[in-house]
Design a protein around this motif. Sequence first.
Motif, PDB file in Angstrom:
ATOM      1  N   GLY A   1       2.380   4.925   6.394  1.00  0.00           N
ATOM      2  CA  GLY A   1       2.376   4.402   7.970  1.00  0.00           C
ATOM      3  C   GLY A   1       3.254   5.219   8.642  1.00  0.00           C
TER       4      GLY A   1
ATOM      5  N   LEU B   1      -0.811  10.407   3.090  1.00  0.00           N
ATOM      6  CA  LEU B   1      -0.649   9.888   2.017  1.00  0.00           C
ATOM      7  C   LEU B   1      -1.973   7.987   2.375  1.00  0.00           C
ATOM      8  N   HIS B   2      -3.392   7.687   2.084  1.00  0.00           N
ATOM      9  CA  HIS B   2      -3.982   6.836   2.351  1.00  0.00           C
ATOM     10  C   HIS B   2      -2.138   5.160   2.232  1.00  0.00           C
ATOM     11  N   GLY B   3      -2.377   5.009   3.243  1.00  0.00           N
ATOM     12  CA  GLY B   3      -1.525   3.331   2.854  1.00  0.00           C
ATOM     13  C   GLY B   3       0.191   3.818   3.308  1.00  0.00           C
TER      14      GLY B   3
ATOM     15  N   ALA C   1       1.078   3.834  -3.181  1.00  0.00           N
ATOM     16  CA  ALA C   1       0.606   5.503  -2.461  1.00  0.00           C
ATOM     17  C   ALA C   1       1.863   6.282  -3.061  1.00  0.00           C
TER      18      ALA C   1
ATOM     19  N   PRO D   1       0.878  -1.313  -0.280  1.00  0.00           N
ATOM     20  CA  PRO D   1      -0.233   0.592  -0.036  1.00  0.00           C
ATOM     21  C   PRO D   1       0.703   0.980   0.313  1.00  0.00           C
TER      22      PRO D   1
END
Length: 69
Positions: free
Chosen positions: A48, A44-46, A21, A17
Amino acid sequence: MNGVDDRIVEVVKLSRPAQRALAAAGIETFADLATWAKADVAGLHGVGPKSFTELDPAMAARGLDYRAP
Protein backbone atom coordinates in the motif's frame (compact mmCIF):
# COMPACT_ATOMS: atom_id res chain seq x y z
CA MET A 1 24.72 -0.84 3.34
CA ASN A 2 23.62 1.19 0.42
CA GLY A 3 23.83 -1.07 -2.59
CA VAL A 4 21.44 -2.21 -5.27
CA ASP A 5 21.84 -5.81 -4.11
CA ASP A 6 20.75 -5.02 -0.54
CA ARG A 7 17.85 -7.19 0.59
CA ILE A 8 14.79 -4.99 0.98
CA VAL A 9 13.55 -6.62 4.21
CA GLU A 10 16.93 -5.96 5.86
CA VAL A 11 16.87 -2.25 5.01
CA VAL A 12 13.33 -0.90 5.23
CA LYS A 13 10.49 -1.54 7.65
CA LEU A 14 7.55 -2.98 5.72
CA SER A 15 4.38 -4.63 6.94
CA ARG A 16 4.29 -8.41 6.91
CA PRO A 17 1.73 -8.46 4.06
CA ALA A 18 3.99 -6.20 1.98
CA GLN A 19 7.01 -8.38 2.72
CA ARG A 20 5.10 -11.49 1.68
CA ALA A 21 3.77 -9.84 -1.49
CA LEU A 22 7.24 -8.76 -2.60
CA ALA A 23 8.72 -12.18 -1.81
CA ALA A 24 5.92 -13.99 -3.69
CA ALA A 25 6.63 -11.78 -6.73
CA GLY A 26 10.34 -12.62 -6.56
CA ILE A 27 11.35 -9.12 -5.42
CA GLU A 28 14.08 -9.54 -2.83
CA THR A 29 16.63 -6.82 -3.64
CA PHE A 30 16.41 -3.22 -4.75
CA ALA A 31 17.80 -4.32 -8.12
CA ASP A 32 14.81 -6.67 -8.44
CA LEU A 33 12.44 -3.86 -7.50
CA ALA A 34 13.92 -1.58 -10.17
CA THR A 35 12.77 -4.01 -12.86
CA TRP A 36 9.13 -3.38 -11.91
CA ALA A 37 6.90 -0.44 -12.74
CA LYS A 38 5.69 1.33 -9.60
CA ALA A 39 2.05 0.76 -10.61
CA ASP A 40 2.67 -2.97 -10.87
CA VAL A 41 4.27 -3.07 -7.41
CA ALA A 42 1.33 -1.07 -6.05
CA GLY A 43 -0.99 -3.66 -7.55
CA LEU A 44 0.46 -6.45 -5.45
CA HIS A 45 -1.93 -7.45 -2.68
CA GLY A 46 -0.43 -6.22 0.59
CA VAL A 47 1.60 -3.34 -0.85
CA GLY A 48 0.00 0.00 0.00
CA PRO A 49 0.92 3.69 0.09
CA LYS A 50 2.84 3.32 3.35
CA SER A 51 5.15 0.80 1.69
CA PHE A 52 6.22 3.46 -0.78
CA THR A 53 7.10 5.93 1.98
CA GLU A 54 9.80 3.40 2.87
CA LEU A 55 10.69 2.04 -0.56
CA ASP A 56 10.94 5.30 -2.56
CA PRO A 57 13.67 6.98 -0.46
CA ALA A 58 15.62 3.72 -0.25
CA MET A 59 15.48 3.35 -4.03
CA ALA A 60 16.61 6.97 -4.54
CA ALA A 61 19.49 6.49 -2.09
CA ARG A 62 20.74 3.69 -4.33
CA GLY A 63 20.36 5.71 -7.51
CA LEU A 64 17.51 3.50 -8.66
CA ASP A 65 14.01 4.15 -9.92
CA TYR A 66 11.10 1.98 -10.91
CA ARG A 67 10.84 0.78 -14.51
CA ALA A 68 8.93 3.16 -16.75
CA PRO A 69 5.37 1.96 -17.39
